[in-house]
Design a protein around this motif. Structure first.
Motif, short mmCIF file in Angstrom:
data_model
loop_
_atom_site.label_atom_id
_atom_site.label_comp_id
_atom_site.label_asym_id
_atom_site.label_seq_id
_atom_site.Cartn_x
_atom_site.Cartn_y
_atom_site.Cartn_z
N MET A 1 0.83 -1.20 0.00
CA MET A 1 0.00 0.00 0.00
C MET A 1 0.87 1.25 0.00
SD MET A 1 -3.43 -1.04 1.44
CE MET A 1 -3.55 -0.89 3.15
N SER B 1 -8.10 3.09 2.84
CA SER B 1 -7.41 2.01 2.13
C SER B 1 -7.67 0.64 2.75
CB SER B 1 -5.91 2.30 2.11
OG SER B 1 -5.43 2.53 3.42
N SER B 2 -8.13 0.61 3.99
CA SER B 2 -8.47 -0.67 4.63
C SER B 2 -9.39 -0.34 5.80
CB SER B 2 -7.21 -1.38 5.13
OG SER B 2 -6.65 -0.66 6.21
N ASP B 3 -9.80 -1.38 6.56
CA ASP B 3 -10.69 -1.14 7.70
C ASP B 3 -10.11 -0.13 8.67
OD1 ASP B 3 -12.47 -2.85 6.66
OD2 ASP B 3 -12.05 -4.52 8.02
N VAL C 1 -2.59 -5.92 4.77
CA VAL C 1 -3.59 -6.34 3.79
C VAL C 1 -2.88 -6.93 2.57
CG1 VAL C 1 -5.48 -5.54 2.32
CG2 VAL C 1 -5.11 -4.49 4.56
N ARG D 1 -2.61 -7.93 -1.23
CA ARG D 1 -3.20 -7.51 -2.49
C ARG D 1 -3.33 -8.73 -3.39
NH1 ARG D 1 -3.11 -2.18 -2.94
NH2 ARG D 1 -3.76 -2.32 -5.08
N CYS E 1 -6.03 2.20 -5.17
CA CYS E 1 -7.44 1.76 -5.15
C CYS E 1 -7.76 0.82 -6.31
CB CYS E 1 -8.38 2.96 -5.14
SG CYS E 1 -8.57 3.83 -6.70
#
Ligand SMILES: [Zn+2]
Ligand SMILES: [Zn+2]
Ligand SMILES: [Zn+2]
Length: 282
Positions: free
Chosen positions: A29, A63-65, A139, A141, A157
């Motif tokens: 990220m 970008s994430s939770d 995370v 990808r 994104c």
């Protein structure tokens, strides 16, 4: 007291310090958001952080939770992130000026580094987030399959994607503009001819920012996520690709460190590539 600015100068802030943390992050990220092979962050007490100007120009992307990515909506530079729960301000060291009074302490998310670029220094490497900052592997990808003689890239994104063939040159550039544009220790840019490049989706989301006083220096980013993408210069017939943001192999390797005369004081070059104070000889 350290001062930070984005590439276009809209965002200005100061951090009183002292900095208590400095880490290189190789997570996918960060590589996409910065367009660099790794990002470098410093941390300091939140109480010492102050906006001088431009806070209203900060755009955000979830970008994430847990993760929100902040950036200048005019130039795409990464903005500092407050973490109130830890009384921390986390700032991209590439946007900060002067001596920070701290040197990088290690690498995090080393397991997610660009597969084609080994880490050459002797700092500690953490596979994911170090335990003292909460641990975890981040995370994952979706993997992008390598295509023959094609390198694929995309933004954070995923709305913008592109493909590059037959790259010509690739440099780690340490100039002050690249450091702000990537909000990182240096950029790793790959150059190709415009006819060997194509956006495959999302071109309409790409914004370009050109430094007004520069002959041609600029940056391109996804307006939705701030992820750096390839910058097309039709008039020059070239494309500049942020190699750290590629999804597959870049088809070539960095050839030199350039503009090392203006590199960040806190960053030590440890690879064996040739170093040039400015441009390599033609
Ligand atoms: Zn800006
Ligand atoms: Zn990261
Ligand atoms: Zn995007």
């Amino acid at each position: 007291m350290a001062t930070g600015t984005c590439l276009c100068g809209t965002l200005r802030y100061e951090i009183a310090g002292p900095f208590t943390m400095m880490m290189h992050c190789h997570c996918s990220m960060c590589r996409k958001h910065h367009g660099a092979v790794f990002a470098t962050f410093v941390g300091a007490a939140l109480s010492g952080f102050r906006w001088i100007q431009g806070q209203e120009a900060v755009a955000s992307y979830q970008s994430s939770d847990q993760g929100v990515r902040l950036f200048c909506k005019h130039c795409g530079s990464v903005a500092p992130t407050p973490v109130p729960a830890m009384d921390l301000i986390i700032a991209p060291a590439g946007c900060l000026e002067g001596d920070l009074g701290i040197k990088p302490q290690g690498h995090m998310f080393a397991a997610s580094r660009a597969a084609w670029l080994p880490i050459t220094d002797s700092l500690p490497q953490h596979a994911g987030m170090p335990q003292e900052y909460g641990g975890g592997m981040g995370v994952a990808r979706p993997a992008v399959a390598q295509r023959e003689n094609v390198s694929d890239g995309s933004c954070l994104c995923g709305a913008v994607a592109y493909e590059v063939r037959a790259p010509l040159r690739m440099y780690h550039c340490h100039c002050s503009r690249c450091r702000k544009a990537r909000s990182a220790a240096h950029t790793t840019n790959m150059f190709a001819k415009v006819e060997d490049f194509a956006f495959t989706r999302g071109e309409e989301l790409v914004a370009q920012y050109k430094v007004p006083e520069a002959a041609r220096f600029g940056v391109a980013f996804c307006t939705r996520c701030g992820g750096k993408v390839a910058r097309v210069s039709r008039e020059r017939g070239t494309v500049v690709v942020p190699a750290g943001a590629l999804d597959t192999d870049p088809l070539m390797r960095p050839q030199a460190n350039i503009y090392v005369g203006s590199k960040a004081s806190w960053y030590d070059i440890t690879d064996a590539l040739p170093q040039y104070a400015e441009m390599p000889p033609a």
